[in-house]
Design an enzyme around this catalytic site. Structure first.
Site, PDB file in Angstrom:
ATOM      1  N   MET A 197       7.811  -2.059   5.575  1.00  0.00           N
ATOM      2  CA  MET A 197       7.117  -1.701   4.250  1.00  0.00           C
ATOM      3  C   MET A 197       6.069  -2.593   4.034  1.00  0.00           C
ATOM      4  O   MET A 197       5.838  -3.533   4.981  1.00  0.00           O
ATOM      5  CB  MET A 197       8.046  -1.850   2.947  1.00  0.00           C
ATOM      6  N   CYS A 198       5.495  -2.448   2.756  1.00  0.00           N
ATOM      7  CA  CYS A 198       4.076  -3.483   2.707  1.00  0.00           C
ATOM      8  C   CYS A 198       3.948  -3.721   1.248  1.00  0.00           C
ATOM      9  O   CYS A 198       5.022  -3.085   0.168  1.00  0.00           O
ATOM     10  CB  CYS A 198       2.921  -2.633   3.246  1.00  0.00           C
ATOM     11  N   GLU A 199       3.206  -4.752   0.931  1.00  0.00           N
ATOM     12  CA  GLU A 199       3.000  -4.720  -0.669  1.00  0.00           C
ATOM     13  C   GLU A 199       1.291  -4.418  -0.794  1.00  0.00           C
ATOM     14  O   GLU A 199       0.330  -4.778   0.029  1.00  0.00           O
ATOM     15  CB  GLU A 199       3.283  -6.152  -1.045  1.00  0.00           C
ATOM     16  N   VAL A 220      -0.673  -6.501   2.279  1.00  0.00           N
ATOM     17  CA  VAL A 220      -0.117  -7.288   3.300  1.00  0.00           C
ATOM     18  C   VAL A 220       0.987  -6.273   3.903  1.00  0.00           C
ATOM     19  O   VAL A 220       1.739  -5.397   3.355  1.00  0.00           O
ATOM     20  CB  VAL A 220       0.697  -8.411   2.746  1.00  0.00           C
ATOM     21  N   ASN A 265       1.837   1.528   1.026  1.00  0.00           N
ATOM     22  CA  ASN A 265       2.949   1.127   1.050  1.00  0.00           C
ATOM     23  C   ASN A 265       4.018   2.122   1.077  1.00  0.00           C
ATOM     24  O   ASN A 265       4.137   3.370   0.183  1.00  0.00           O
ATOM     25  CB  ASN A 265       3.403   0.184  -0.166  1.00  0.00           C
TER      26      ASN A 265
END
Lengths: 256, 256
Positions: free
Chosen positions: A1-3, A78, A108
């Site tokens: 996953m990501c932010e 990110v 995301n």
């Protein structure tokens, strides 16, 4: 996953404070070590910094967190890679030009069966599900309005009708901007806060930094910050629910 | 007018040395104080730093000149505005996606009657003659090959047939890359140098900096630098003549 991290503001505002928090999640306080990027708009122009290194170790990210680049629309990300290897071409945010405007996007989540999403005018350069979904959105938008931009709200209304299709493919939290409007779409995790006078103190969750916004702002400033998880631990953020979308313009939530 | 800088290399190479020279011309040793930018390719991905400030004063330019970002294709530009005001949207280099590749371009010169250049699929965001010429080139290319990329040399051959039209409108020195091939087109001023073993010393013209390339390279490295004016004062640069074009790939001049 990501932010994800986004900003919409009514005066050119830097994102140093919020980015300082986000960048720690890129490999130190969070597992998102597979690259990072941030796009800053200045009117219709956009400048994007990105790097396939972890943001908490990146010299370029250090510059972005220390050097006040003033903007009214920002999208940052990110990455923790799932679809697509660690590479600059797979690093968010992604930008394309349509109707003489730059559109910028970050995602995301994780999509299945994304290779079947039709794209035509806009083609992915990298191999992520995210970029393909972006190219799908813009290709459909260009197909619907081939010659010129409709009213900006009409464009975002059309986009908002496409998003449930993407939600059906998996987790799809998204930020998308044309430099003036910024659309946030939540399927699992996205929160936002609008700061305006009277401004107060804010304290980051991820690193020992606080700021007194009353010293950094004028009474008319309105700034909205959108993030996957709240970046501060002493403020009340608005938590979006699955399927919720919110459009912002110059810092203010707007209907469309 | 403006100044151009390009690099094509067979191994990821930083451009710190050459950029140190160019950045001085952005307001100190040259009058090109109206913004600057540089695009670095990493395989198919691209990262562009740009700023409407003079490069010799820019914190971001300082980072780029000190921090070795390794790339095999680079295009950089310092701007002295003529067509189009000083703004991020008017700052080179410009990038667009076509056929799933990023195309990046910068221009030195001034065109008349540029508003009549037909553009369709690609539209300028800013107001420069330069960006309009870029959108013209890519729009024509997309019209000729609407579905997919022909062989890369075929695409550059088609572009090279369009360039004399632009030359008729004024001064048109240009760098254009798809991240693998880099095309240099000269109507007044453009010079290049290919460095390969045995490597030697080089000394910048604009600032008191020299480098011993034999300590920075391996024997197989091949690096071409292209610039409006030679950046070093102890090497022999190849001066292009009006109407001359040269394609490079992985540091080597190639025919097409």
């Amino acid at each position: 996953m990501c932010e994800l991290l986004g900003m919409s503001a009514n005066v050119p505002t830097d994102i140093c404070f919020s980015f300082k928090g986000l960048k720690e999640r890129g490999g130190r306080t969070g597992p998102h070590k597979d690259g990072w990027g941030v796009a800053f708009y200045e009117n219709k122009g956009v400048c994007t910094f990105k790097d396939a290194l972890p943001s908490y170790q990146s010299e370029i990210a250090r510059l972005v967190s220390d050097y006040p680049i003033k903007s009214t629309a920002v999208i940052a990300h990110v990455r923790q890679a799932n679809r697509g290897r660690v590479a600059l071409a797979n690093t968010h945010p992604f930008t394309r030009e349509l109707w003489g405007r730059y559109w910028t996007y970050a995602h995301n989540g994780q999509l299945s069966a994304y290779k079947g999403l039709p794209v035509n005018r806009f083609q992915p350069v990298g191999t992520t599900d995210s970029e393909r979904a972006f190219c799908f959105i813009l290709s459909e938008l260009a197909k619907r309005y081939p010659d010129k931009q409709p009213g900006p709200k009409a464009a975002f209304r059309y986009i908002s009708k496409l998003l449930p299709q993407l939600q059906q493919l998996g987790v799809f939290n998204m930020l998308l901007t044309d430099g003036e409007y910024l659309l946030a779409y939540c399927t699992t995790k996205l929160q936002w806060i609008t700061r305006r006078a009277p401004f107060g103190m804010a304290r980051l969750s991820d690193v020992d930094v606080d700021i007194d916004f009353s010293k950094e702002t004028t009474p008319n400033d309105v700034v909205t910050i959108i993030a996957t998880e709240p970046l501060t631990n002493n403020e009340q953020w608005h938590k979006m629910h699955p399927g919720e979308q919110q459009l912002f313009r110059f810092g203010e939530p707007v209907s469309f």
